[in-house]
Design an enzyme around this catalytic site. Structure first.
Site, PDB file in Angstrom:
ATOM      1  CB  SER A  93      41.054  45.725  32.367  1.00 27.43           C
ATOM      2  OG  SER A  93      40.180  45.779  33.467  1.00 27.43           O
ATOM      3  CE  LYS A  96      43.030  46.018  36.434  1.00 25.21           C
ATOM      4  NZ  LYS A  96      41.736  46.223  35.777  1.00 25.21           N
ATOM      5  CB  SER A 341      41.908  41.990  35.214  1.00 27.89           C
ATOM      6  OG  SER A 341      41.746  43.274  34.646  1.00 27.89           O
TER       7      SER A 341
END
Length: 537
Positions: A93, A96, A341
């Site tokens: 993640s 991101k 997230s």
């Protein structure tokens, strides 16, 4: 040529013998000084910071694994530590970071999504002759109450009957609902929901494309569990195969959607008196899900639609806008997106970038635009591979050096303050602030100090962000760990960040922290902690 004979000096040997203990002691002192508190101005190869972080990365859990780590001065960009910073590893993640900064730059912090109700038909009193269009603009935060408000606004305008159909327009994005190489066994899991520009979230975490199923034990052993659904809709069907068993027996109840259907199976046992089993479950085809909820809202508000709903048709040019719903601005959407997230927010923003910059809501167009933005920020895009917006695919590759470069570059962006506020804060127990770092680095100088984006997949973990050292110097860090077999390596990441927070890095006074000193309990980290609903680490 004959070589000179060198004869041993007996006196020198005796002197060496007497000095050996003293020299060894001095060497130990010098080694300790160079490793933990090197003088100011020393380079990365001979400072105590290098020794401290190298020691943390020597943790046995990383045996056979890979680590890409970069530490830099936030103000100057000077690299204070590098460990295989150019190696390409799965960022999970941390992807991101690229998606969120590109969204702020290319869409703007004030960007809003719109969900519209339109028609090309004509009004005859309370009758609308023609089709009614529900056009999705990509909003991942639309709730059932928002669809209800659209229906209420239409009813307030005097419409009571629609002679045509309710048509769902989800053509802003392509029909590829799932990202490349997303795991098939995640299909039912809420963090892997299908992507549509017309969708619905069941809660204010804005988990778009999902429903919430809650099962409670029956009154007595042998009864079926009591099952509830949020939001109430006939779009999904509950197949309740569960059984209530006597108190004290094992709770084995599971809730999962069958592949390719909207049948959700409740199976296994739940003991009398047990707490509820609650699951967020994805829907098959979120366009139909949103349309079904809106159709029910129309009926509640007294609007009768003659035909059955139709999916996937574009709204004709010249259609008249009858009602609209606007999302929160992007600067506010960043908070649930980054703090928790949220994969679906990442992918919706990714496809929206493609639509707004190239007129195509596809991953291909979107990722090309994101790559163009990253290049302008100084990221060497030739060294990265990004195939989705969330990091759910295991095909993404980012070196820590490029993540650090991005974190350094965006500090002068006009939207930086809003974006920085979206990063989780270490040990802030308020879920809306601490996010995925809310239980980490507590009781250390990094608590309420370090901000960062987490990343977790099986065998891949990452943490990148900002922290101030004990003297107030702001540092950028990027830690990407891969190919380990341990259940979690989060405390290794934490130890690096806490070491930075405890140290005076410019003076070279380094206060090293061992991984086992930064947290007492380390849950498995094959998934982001915020994805492990309803528990939250």
């Amino acid at each position: 040529m004959s070589r000179p004979v060198i004869r041993p000096n007996r006196g020198r040997g005796r002197l060496r013998g007497r000095l050996r203990p003293a020299l060894l002691g001095l060497a130990c002192i010098l080694t300790s000084t160079l490793t933990w508190s090197a003088p100011a101005g020393a380079g990365p190869s001979d400072t105590g910071l290098k020794g401290a972080i190298d020691a943390i990365l020597a943790d046995a859990r990383m045996d056979g694994g890979a680590a890409s780590v970069v530490i830099a001065d936030a103000a100057t960009g000077e690299r204070l530590y590098q460990r295989d910073g150019g190696d390409r590893l799965m960022p999970a993640s941390n992807t991101k970071l690229a998606t969120s900064t590109a969204a702020m730059a290319l869409l703007g912090p004030g960007y809003r999504f719109h969900t519209d109700v339109l028609s090309t038909g004509r009004r005859h009193g309370s009758t609308l002759r023609g089709d009614l269009y529900l056009r999705g603009g990509g909003d991942p935060t639309t709730l059932a109450k928002d669809y209800d408000r659209l229906a209420a606004d239409l009813a307030a305008s005097g419409v009571r009957r629609v002679t045509g159909r309710l048509v769902a327009d989800d053509t802003r994005f392509d029909t590829q609902r799932l990202g490349r190489s997303w795991a098939a066994d995640d299909e039912s899991s809420y963090y892997s929901a299908q992507i549509s520009p017309l969708t619905l979230a069941p809660d204010t975490d804005y988990d778009s494309g999902t429903v919430i199923i809650e099962a409670l034990p029956g009154a007595a052993a042998g009864d079926k569990p009591r099952v509830s659904l949020t939001p109430l809709t006939d779009y999904v069907r509950i197949d309740n195969r569960g059984t209530t068993v006597p108190a004290g027996q094992s709770d084995t109840l599971t809730i999962e959607r069958q592949h390719g259907t909207n049948t959700i199976v409740v199976s296994g046992n739940i003991p009398v008196g047990a707490s509820a089993t609650k699951e967020w479950v994805t829907t098959w085809e979120p366009t139909g899900y949103a349309t079904a909820v809106f159709s029910d809202a129309l009926a509640r508000h007294g609007i009768r639609v003659s035909g059955s709903p139709r999916l996937g048709r574009a709204t004709p040019p010249g259609a008249k806008l009858l009602a609209t719903h606007s999302s929160m601005p992007l600067r506010e959407l960043l908070l649930p997106f980054m703090k928790l997230s949220n994969n679906m927010h990442a992918e919706t923003l990714t496809k929206t970038i493609g639509y707004e910059t190239a007129g195509r809501g596809t991953w291909e167009a979107s990722l090309a635009a994101i790559g163009g933005y990253l290049g302008k920020e100084g990221v060497r895009t030739s060294t990265i591979r990004q195939l989705d917006g969330s990091g759910l695919t295991r095909m993404n590759l980012f070196p820590a050096e490029q993540l650090a470069t991005l974190l350094l570059s965006v500090r002068d962006a006009p939207w930086y303050t809003d974006w920085y506020a979206s990063l989780p804060v270490a040990c802030n127990t308020d879920r809306a602030i601490g996010g995925t770092l809310r239980s980490r680095m507590c009781g250390t100088p990094a608590a309420l100090n370090a901000r960062g984006k987490t990343g977790s997949l099986t065998g891949a973990s990452a943490l990148s962000g900002y922290v101030k050292d004990v003297a107030g110097r702001e540092l950028v860090y990027s830690i990407v760990l891969n190919n380990y077999l341990a259940s979690s390596v989060k405390s290794i990441e934490d130890a690096i960040v806490v070491t930075l927070a405890k140290s005076a890095t410019e003076a070279g006074t380094i206060a090293a922290v061992a991984p086992n000193a930064v947290r007492t309990q380390e849950p498995p980290s094959n998934l982001e902690c915020s994805w492990q609903k309803p528990k939250f680490c």
